[in-house]
Design a protein around this motif. Sequence first.
Motif, PDB file in Angstrom:
ATOM      1  N   LEU A  55       0.827  -1.206   0.000  1.00  0.00           N
ATOM      2  CA  LEU A  55       0.000   0.000   0.000  1.00  0.00           C
ATOM      3  C   LEU A  55       0.866   1.263   0.000  1.00  0.00           C
ATOM      4  CD1 LEU A  55      -2.895  -0.819   2.505  1.00  0.00           C
ATOM      5  CD2 LEU A  55      -3.119  -0.402   0.051  1.00  0.00           C
ATOM      6  N   LEU A  56       1.872   1.283   0.856  1.00  0.00           N
ATOM      7  CA  LEU A  56       2.730   2.473   0.938  1.00  0.00           C
ATOM      8  C   LEU A  56       3.529   2.662  -0.345  1.00  0.00           C
ATOM      9  CD1 LEU A  56       4.014   2.108   4.615  1.00  0.00           C
ATOM     10  CD2 LEU A  56       2.167   3.565   3.770  1.00  0.00           C
ATOM     11  N   ASP A  57       4.015   1.568  -0.924  1.00  0.00           N
ATOM     12  CA  ASP A  57       4.765   1.663  -2.183  1.00  0.00           C
ATOM     13  C   ASP A  57       3.880   2.166  -3.315  1.00  0.00           C
ATOM     14  OD1 ASP A  57       7.037   0.735  -0.937  1.00  0.00           O
ATOM     15  OD2 ASP A  57       6.876  -1.316  -1.712  1.00  0.00           O
ATOM     16  N   LYS A  58       2.668   1.616  -3.413  1.00  0.00           N
ATOM     17  CA  LYS A  58       1.759   2.038  -4.484  1.00  0.00           C
ATOM     18  C   LYS A  58       1.367   3.505  -4.317  1.00  0.00           C
ATOM     19  CE  LYS A  58       1.289  -1.857  -6.757  1.00  0.00           C
ATOM     20  NZ  LYS A  58       1.726  -2.006  -8.171  1.00  0.00           N
ATOM     21  N   ALA A  59       1.168   3.912  -3.065  1.00  0.00           N
ATOM     22  CA  ALA A  59       0.833   5.317  -2.818  1.00  0.00           C
ATOM     23  C   ALA A  59       1.967   6.223  -3.274  1.00  0.00           C
ATOM     24  CB  ALA A  59       0.540   5.529  -1.334  1.00  0.00           C
ATOM     25  N   ALA A  60       3.203   5.843  -2.952  1.00  0.00           N
ATOM     26  CA  ALA A  60       4.346   6.665  -3.352  1.00  0.00           C
ATOM     27  C   ALA A  60       4.497   6.715  -4.871  1.00  0.00           C
ATOM     28  CB  ALA A  60       5.616   6.120  -2.706  1.00  0.00           C
ATOM     29  N   GLU A  61       4.301   5.561  -5.530  1.00  0.00           N
ATOM     30  CA  GLU A  61       4.427   5.509  -6.988  1.00  0.00           C
ATOM     31  C   GLU A  61       3.373   6.363  -7.681  1.00  0.00           C
ATOM     32  OE1 GLU A  61       4.125   1.438  -8.019  1.00  0.00           O
ATOM     33  OE2 GLU A  61       5.957   0.840  -6.943  1.00  0.00           O
ATOM     34  N   ALA A  62       2.166   6.367  -7.129  1.00  0.00           N
ATOM     35  CA  ALA A  62       1.048   7.058  -7.780  1.00  0.00           C
ATOM     36  C   ALA A  62       0.855   8.482  -7.275  1.00  0.00           C
ATOM     37  CB  ALA A  62      -0.239   6.260  -7.580  1.00  0.00           C
ATOM     38  N   GLY A  63       1.684   8.927  -6.345  1.00  0.00           N
ATOM     39  CA  GLY A  63       1.507  10.262  -5.791  1.00  0.00           C
ATOM     40  C   GLY A  63       0.276  10.383  -4.917  1.00  0.00           C
ATOM     41  N   ARG A  64      -0.127   9.277  -4.283  1.00  0.00           N
ATOM     42  CA  ARG A  64      -1.285   9.287  -3.400  1.00  0.00           C
ATOM     43  C   ARG A  64      -0.837   9.534  -1.959  1.00  0.00           C
ATOM     44  NH1 ARG A  64      -5.433   6.480  -6.093  1.00  0.00           N
ATOM     45  NH2 ARG A  64      -6.788   7.430  -4.505  1.00  0.00           N
ATOM     46  N   ASP A  65      -1.748  10.026  -1.147  1.00  0.00           N
ATOM     47  CA  ASP A  65      -1.416  10.389   0.236  1.00  0.00           C
ATOM     48  C   ASP A  65      -1.907   9.306   1.202  1.00  0.00           C
ATOM     49  OD1 ASP A  65      -0.810  11.545   2.619  1.00  0.00           O
ATOM     50  OD2 ASP A  65      -2.208  13.226   2.439  1.00  0.00           O
ATOM     51  N   ALA A  66      -0.971   8.515   1.712  1.00  0.00           N
ATOM     52  CA  ALA A  66      -1.289   7.512   2.723  1.00  0.00           C
ATOM     53  C   ALA A  66      -0.630   7.860   4.056  1.00  0.00           C
ATOM     54  CB  ALA A  66      -0.831   6.134   2.254  1.00  0.00           C
ATOM     55  N   SER A  67      -0.269   9.133   4.223  1.00  0.00           N
ATOM     56  CA  SER A  67       0.506   9.549   5.394  1.00  0.00           C
ATOM     57  C   SER A  67      -0.297   9.550   6.685  1.00  0.00           C
ATOM     58  CB  SER A  67       1.092  10.945   5.164  1.00  0.00           C
ATOM     59  OG  SER A  67       0.044  11.903   5.000  1.00  0.00           O
ATOM     60  N   SER A  68      -1.625   9.369   6.590  1.00  0.00           N
ATOM     61  CA  SER A  68      -2.426   9.354   7.824  1.00  0.00           C
ATOM     62  C   SER A  68      -2.121   8.128   8.680  1.00  0.00           C
ATOM     63  CB  SER A  68      -3.918   9.391   7.490  1.00  0.00           C
ATOM     64  OG  SER A  68      -4.297   8.224   6.766  1.00  0.00           O
ATOM     65  N   ILE A  69      -1.670   7.025   8.040  1.00  0.00           N
ATOM     66  CA  ILE A  69      -1.392   5.794   8.783  1.00  0.00           C
ATOM     67  C   ILE A  69      -0.075   5.948   9.532  1.00  0.00           C
ATOM     68  CG2 ILE A  69      -0.955   3.319   8.593  1.00  0.00           C
ATOM     69  CD1 ILE A  69      -2.713   3.283   6.115  1.00  0.00           C
ATOM     70  N   ARG A  70      -0.141   5.928  10.854  1.00  0.00           N
ATOM     71  CA  ARG A  70       1.046   6.130  11.686  1.00  0.00           C
ATOM     72  C   ARG A  70       1.337   4.955  12.605  1.00  0.00           C
ATOM     73  NH1 ARG A  70       3.342   9.714   8.960  1.00  0.00           N
ATOM     74  NH2 ARG A  70       4.704  10.220  10.726  1.00  0.00           N
ATOM     75  N   LYS A  71       0.402   4.050  12.763  1.00  0.00           N
ATOM     76  CA  LYS A  71       0.601   2.909  13.663  1.00  0.00           C
ATOM     77  C   LYS A  71      -0.002   1.667  13.032  1.00  0.00           C
ATOM     78  CE  LYS A  71      -1.750   5.359  16.649  1.00  0.00           C
ATOM     79  NZ  LYS A  71      -2.471   5.855  17.863  1.00  0.00           N
ATOM     80  N   ALA A  72       0.501   0.491  13.416  1.00  0.00           N
ATOM     81  CA  ALA A  72       0.017  -0.748  12.803  1.00  0.00           C
ATOM     82  C   ALA A  72       0.220  -1.922  13.749  1.00  0.00           C
ATOM     83  CB  ALA A  72       0.744  -1.012  11.486  1.00  0.00           C
ATOM     84  N   LEU A  73      -0.696  -2.873  13.665  1.00  0.00           N
ATOM     85  CA  LEU A  73      -0.516  -4.186  14.282  1.00  0.00           C
ATOM     86  C   LEU A  73      -0.576  -5.192  13.148  1.00  0.00           C
ATOM     87  CD1 LEU A  73      -0.188  -5.708  17.000  1.00  0.00           C
ATOM     88  CD2 LEU A  73      -2.626  -6.186  16.887  1.00  0.00           C
ATOM     89  N   VAL A  74       0.508  -5.930  12.957  1.00  0.00           N
ATOM     90  CA  VAL A  74       0.616  -6.839  11.819  1.00  0.00           C
ATOM     91  C   VAL A  74       0.721  -8.273  12.308  1.00  0.00           C
ATOM     92  CG1 VAL A  74       1.693  -5.077  10.396  1.00  0.00           C
ATOM     93  CG2 VAL A  74       3.147  -6.632  11.708  1.00  0.00           C
ATOM     94  N   SER A  75       0.299  -9.194  11.443  1.00  0.00           N
ATOM     95  CA  SER A  75       0.350 -10.609  11.775  1.00  0.00           C
ATOM     96  C   SER A  75       0.202 -11.395  10.480  1.00  0.00           C
ATOM     97  CB  SER A  75      -0.768 -10.973  12.770  1.00  0.00           C
ATOM     98  OG  SER A  75      -0.604 -12.280  13.269  1.00  0.00           O
ATOM     99  N   GLY A  76       0.330 -12.721  10.589  1.00  0.00           N
ATOM    100  CA  GLY A  76       0.056 -13.574   9.444  1.00  0.00           C
ATOM    101  C   GLY A  76       1.193 -13.751   8.477  1.00  0.00           C
ATOM    102  N   ALA A  77       2.338 -13.119   8.715  1.00  0.00           N
ATOM    103  CA  ALA A  77       3.496 -13.251   7.827  1.00  0.00           C
ATOM    104  C   ALA A  77       4.739 -12.862   8.605  1.00  0.00           C
ATOM    105  CB  ALA A  77       3.331 -12.364   6.586  1.00  0.00           C
TER     106      ALA A  77
END
Length: 410
Positions: A184-206
């Motif tokens: 998601l972050l890579d695609k946002a950067a490539e397309a000039g989209r703003d995903a900067s609102s995401i500041r925290k994450a809980l990840v699992s499954g990989a």
Amino acid sequence: MSDPYDALETRSPAEREADQFGRLPQVLAKALTAPGWRAHLGDVDPAAITSRAALATLPVLRKSELPGRQKADPPFAGFLAEPLGAFGRIFASPGPIFEPEGQGVDPWCAARALHAAGFRAGDVVLNTFSYHLVPGGFILDSGARALGCPVIPAGPGNTEQQLDVIEHLRPVAYTGTPDFLKILLDKAAEAGRDASSIRKALVSGAAFPPSLRDHLRGRGVEAYQAYATADVGVIAYETPAREGLVASEEFILEIVRPGTGDPVPEGEVGELLVTSLDPHHPVIRLALGDLSAVLAGPSPCGRTNMRIKGWMGRADQTAKVKGLFLRPEQIAEIARRHPEAGRLRAVVTRADEQDVLTLRAESASPSEALGAALGASLQAFTKLRGRVEFAPPGSLPNDGKVIADERPVG
């Protein structure tokens, strides 16, 4: 620790043991009302199981056995201690393994893991775990809402649409696999989209190696990991101390020698067992097939429960790939469907911080058509996409393995 989820997290280890093993006999008594547990546990006196040593005398139930048991005695092999109507949802995870959702506002015990990752009431959460048949989406969804966090039930995939949603709703938090967060972050950067609102994450499954954690931090996202299973929920989670995963208060964890129920000394790598203290859905000494080890002492963050090193490989050939379990039985089904392919071997690796699945097939007459058919069967039986590579007959290792997990550990 200035902001624990509740007082349970900071009680003394002795107080915790007394509480958990004081409750365990009642949980065992409830389990014995279910015919599956009664047949599995045998003639056990619940009142006598009041310590770790006593718990270690009970037989182990292997998760890898559940598909066969449930197929022989549908739907749950007699392991439900309450009527089916007492449960909220029913899921079908790959295997297949069928799981019921428990009761209450946080039935999968995810809220404290989210809290440790910095999620707070009012944080809008983009949840990219699947809501389709498997419980992943609901595990984190229910935990987030128990904290007072609005949830966007995004599910996996549909990257462009997800970027639209991120720009419009400005979620501050993410739950899902770490791989998909990077996408998601890579695609946002490539397309000039703003995903900067995401500041925290809980990840699992990989896998979540330090290199990926540091990469996400460099993109402005502080991500923590949780260890969860579809059978009971979140059983351990990372804290700001970044020193192992702290066991959830709702479970008793054991580390045993693989293939046995014998506890190993502290620090020794072994197979992880989980016992749930939920009286509505008791689970006793379930062997998850994952390897881990106990870390000595309490966490520097102030939480006092047992800490484990996290995932350190598989005690059997089952592997978790892109958040889904890949099992030898699934590869066997592919082989039965395509006898012309000879021996098969699924190989799991990492590339560009993502899991990569390759199905290697022996064939004297490889062709594009056979490769396409194998790829289609791989996706049909495992729900995973992978590439197909051919090898000459007799060239794959003769070691009995049909799944080779070659990802780096740690």
